[in-house]
Design an enzyme around this catalytic site. Sequence first.
Site, mmCIF file in Angstrom:
data_model
loop_
_atom_site.group_PDB
_atom_site.id
_atom_site.type_symbol
_atom_site.label_atom_id
_atom_site.label_comp_id
_atom_site.label_asym_id
_atom_site.label_seq_id
_atom_site.Cartn_x
_atom_site.Cartn_y
_atom_site.Cartn_z
ATOM 1 N N SER A 18 63.338 50.077 -47.624
ATOM 2 C CA SER A 18 64.021 49.256 -46.617
ATOM 3 C C SER A 18 64.995 48.327 -47.320
ATOM 4 C CB SER A 18 63.016 48.386 -45.863
ATOM 5 O OG SER A 18 62.074 49.167 -45.184
ATOM 6 N N GLU A 48 66.386 42.944 -48.741
ATOM 7 C CA GLU A 48 65.052 42.920 -49.332
ATOM 8 C C GLU A 48 65.099 43.067 -50.854
ATOM 9 O OE1 GLU A 48 61.789 45.847 -49.336
ATOM 10 O OE2 GLU A 48 61.497 45.194 -47.279
ATOM 11 N N ARG A 105 57.188 40.006 -47.268
ATOM 12 C CA ARG A 105 58.024 40.471 -48.389
ATOM 13 C C ARG A 105 58.418 39.284 -49.289
ATOM 14 N NH1 ARG A 105 56.449 44.534 -46.198
ATOM 15 N NH2 ARG A 105 57.646 46.431 -45.867
#
Length: 357
Positions: free
Chosen positions: A253, A353, A164
Amino acid sequence: MLVENNVPLQQYNTFGIVAKAQMLVRAQSVQDVRDLISSPELAGQPVFVLGGGSNIVITGDVKPVVLKMEIKGLRLVEETDKAWIIEAGAGEVWHDAVAWSIEHGFPGLENLALIPGTVGAAPVQNIGAYGIELQDRFDSLDAVDLATGQSFSLDAAQCAFGYRDSVFKHAPQSPEASGALPRGMGLAGRAVITHVRFRLSKQWKPELGYADLERKRIETGVSEPTARQIFNWVCEIRRAKLPDPAVIGNAGSFFKNPTVTEYQCADIIAREPKIVHYPMADGSIKLAAGWLIDSCGWKGKSIGKAGVYEKQALVLVNRGSGEDSVTGGEVMTLARAIQTSVYERFGIRLEPEPVVV
Ligand code: EPU
């Protein structure tokens, strides 16, 4: 180049947070981006690049110029003995690009079906799901340097992909730096992605290592699924456990799955034998953040209009709607409360995130 003032952003962020952009520019071509950079009114102003708005938390009206990427286009640009190389405009909806590739007989992106957002945002956080990350199928991308208006291309190594993570998530080491952009240099706020190319191998093999897909294979009795079959399975799995942003606002997420050393993990397992953990190739251990949050009792809980999704504790959701939607402040308050309880119980710091604007 179209410039608009005081533009409501609620429909442009998947959380559905109410906020305005003081100034919003729609880029439908590379030339539009260059026009922004050279415009006497806008040149030199800070720019915030908006894709599908699926990985952001907006905490107030956005002061930088919002550059909304709307560059379209899906095409096969090259075919070799070994691979197809397809190119997508940064403003294409990610899922539409995946569906197009499957329909045209270019398999390889099927595990990444139904991830919200646009093509241009996909390399920024190296999107991943069901055993595949964008970097596994990536060829190269084109971007425009927001300081100079010059176009440049980056290969995978230059994008410095991580879990990520990429060069586009890191601040430039020196805001004044110009000229050729060296590998590993931070490009956040400094460059905007305009096109992304994917290298899809003709030696296609299904990627079924992920438990949810293995379960589908067993349930359906299909031992050698096609790319289209896997595409359909991934869509079914995601629809079953992740909220549809068109119905319940969310940003996927909310935290990254943290990694710990083998030694740290052994210590946690001694206290929490049921902890969900996956050994990584480099010897570290990845923990399921959703499990950590769930174990702290957060599933289904809310603070104000910010909630923890009932079916997946890793997803924070908007429990309001319309003008009465969750605020970015409420989302961040809930996020901090979750971080504190996970830290107090497991000694692990969860890292958000999405990008907080
Ligand atoms: N779990 C719980 N309780 C929960 C949620 C999860 O116990 O409330 C457990 C599950 O039972 C499972 C484990 O945690 O054993 C992992 O859960 P899951 O398989 O749902 O995957 P994840 O680690 O939560 C990651 C990605 C998703 C991606 C899926 C599938 C991150 C931060 N998230 O989720 O990506 O779709 O794997 O590959 O890496 C996104 O980034 O927005 C996203 C949705």
